[in-house]
Scaffold this active site. Structure first.
Site, PDB file in Angstrom:
ATOM      1  N   GLU A 123       0.787  -1.257   0.099  1.00 36.15           N
ATOM      2  CA  GLU A 123       0.092   0.193  -0.091  1.00 36.15           C
ATOM      3  C   GLU A 123       0.723   1.102   0.035  1.00 36.15           C
ATOM      4  O   GLU A 123       1.872   1.474   0.897  1.00 36.15           O
ATOM      5  CB  GLU A 123      -0.771   0.024   1.270  1.00 36.15           C
ATOM      6  CG  GLU A 123      -1.728  -1.271   1.237  1.00 36.15           C
ATOM      7  CD  GLU A 123      -2.984  -1.154  -0.016  1.00 36.15           C
ATOM      8  OE1 GLU A 123      -3.165   0.014  -0.397  1.00 36.15           O
ATOM      9  OE2 GLU A 123      -3.739  -2.104  -0.129  1.00 36.15           O
ATOM     10  N   CYS A 136      -7.453  -2.044   8.322  1.00 32.17           N
ATOM     11  CA  CYS A 136      -5.994  -2.167   7.864  1.00 32.17           C
ATOM     12  C   CYS A 136      -5.402  -0.787   7.399  1.00 32.17           C
ATOM     13  O   CYS A 136      -4.667  -0.289   7.851  1.00 32.17           O
ATOM     14  CB  CYS A 136      -6.145  -2.831   6.394  1.00 32.17           C
ATOM     15  SG  CYS A 136      -6.525  -4.722   6.823  1.00 32.17           S
ATOM     16  N   HIS A 182      -1.278  -5.929   1.638  1.00 30.99           N
ATOM     17  CA  HIS A 182      -2.362  -6.648   1.550  1.00 30.99           C
ATOM     18  C   HIS A 182      -2.205  -7.741   0.472  1.00 30.99           C
ATOM     19  O   HIS A 182      -1.556  -7.781  -0.228  1.00 30.99           O
ATOM     20  CB  HIS A 182      -3.603  -6.024   1.023  1.00 30.99           C
ATOM     21  CG  HIS A 182      -4.513  -5.175   1.844  1.00 30.99           C
ATOM     22  ND1 HIS A 182      -4.707  -3.829   1.667  1.00 30.99           N
ATOM     23  CD2 HIS A 182      -5.366  -5.695   2.509  1.00 30.99           C
ATOM     24  CE1 HIS A 182      -5.638  -3.441   2.656  1.00 30.99           C
ATOM     25  NE2 HIS A 182      -5.918  -4.573   3.107  1.00 30.99           N
TER      26      HIS A 182
HETATM   27  N1  PCA Z   1      -8.408  -7.417   6.307  1.00 31.17           N
HETATM   28  C1  PCA Z   1      -9.134  -5.988   6.472  1.00 31.17           C
HETATM   29  C2  PCA Z   1      -9.030  -5.787   8.293  1.00 31.17           C
HETATM   30  C3  PCA Z   1      -8.320  -7.279   8.381  1.00 31.17           C
HETATM   31  C4  PCA Z   1      -7.909  -7.736   7.442  1.00 31.17           C
HETATM   32  O1  PCA Z   1      -7.191  -8.694   7.230  1.00 31.17           O
HETATM   33  C5  PCA Z   1      -8.782  -4.958   5.694  1.00 31.17           C
HETATM   34  O2  PCA Z   1      -8.436  -4.692   4.726  1.00 31.17           O
HETATM   35  O3  PCA Z   1      -9.194  -3.626   6.161  1.00 31.17           O
END
Ligand code: PCA
Length: 191
Positions: free
Chosen positions: A79, A142, A164
């Site tokens: 990100e 996240c 991610h």
């Molecule tokens: N993904 C979520 C919160 C926890 C996770 O593993 C997100 O992308 O916000």
């Protein structure tokens, strides 16, 4: 010896697993570049960041790499940016479902990742694992974790950022773990 804290998340949204923690838990405790501390976080606004920051203090971590699941994506996505907005489409694991609430009222709208995300993207891609930069970490837990880590580390010289991972039909746990190890080594060599 540099120390990197790598976090993954518990399951959320009715799922029974979360590949982010499954992959993080496979990382070694140390590499030639430094040590790796692993931590499983709750999917709760503010709570996740609080725990991650406590562990970063306790372990004197030089950097934090947070990892979460982005279902529906087709690649591993470092990100680029976290925004000052909590806007949940589902409740977090404590039942909190904020809509249009800033994480830090009156403060900066956004923070850019302070991890070497382009080098991570290049090295993970070179290993044959699908990887692309993302310019939105969403508005759920996240993004909140990434925002709060970067806010807490501002001016301290410590680095933080977020990756991610997609669902298992896009990238296997084994490749997630390979990619995270590459990322950890790139980060440890850069701090
Ligand atoms: N993904 C979520 C919160 C926890 C996770 O593993 C997100 O992308 O916000």
């Amino acid at each position: 010896m540099k120390t990197l804290l790598v976090t993954g998340f518990e399951p959320f949204g009715g799922r029974s697993d979360n590949p982010s923690w499954e992959a993080v838990s496979l990382l070694p405790d140390r590499t030639e570049a430094g040590s790796i501390v692993k931590l499983r976080l709750p999917v709760t606004f503010a709570g996740a960041a609080e725990l991650a920051l406590l562990e970063a203090e306790r372990t004197h971590a030089d950097a934090v790499l947070a990892v979460g699941l982005a279902a529906g994506r087709r690649a591993i996505t470092p990100e680029a940016v976290a925004i000052n907005l909590m806007e949940a489409a589902i409740p977090d694991n404590r039942g909190f479902m904020p809509v249009n609430i800033p994480a830090a009222p009156g403060e900066r709208e956004a923070y850019f990742s302070t991890l070497p995300i382009r080098k991570i993207r290049d090295e993970v891609s070179a290993a044959g694992i699908p990887c692309a930069l993302s310019y939105s970490a969403g508005t759920f837990v996240c993004n909140d974790l990434m925002y709060r880590l970067l806010r807490a580390f501002e001016g301290t010289g410590r680095a933080a950022g977020f990756i991610h991972v997609p669902d298992l039909d896009a990238v296997s746990i084994r490749d997630d773990a390979r990619a995270l190890l590459i990322a950890a080594e790139v980060i440890l060599s850069s701090i």
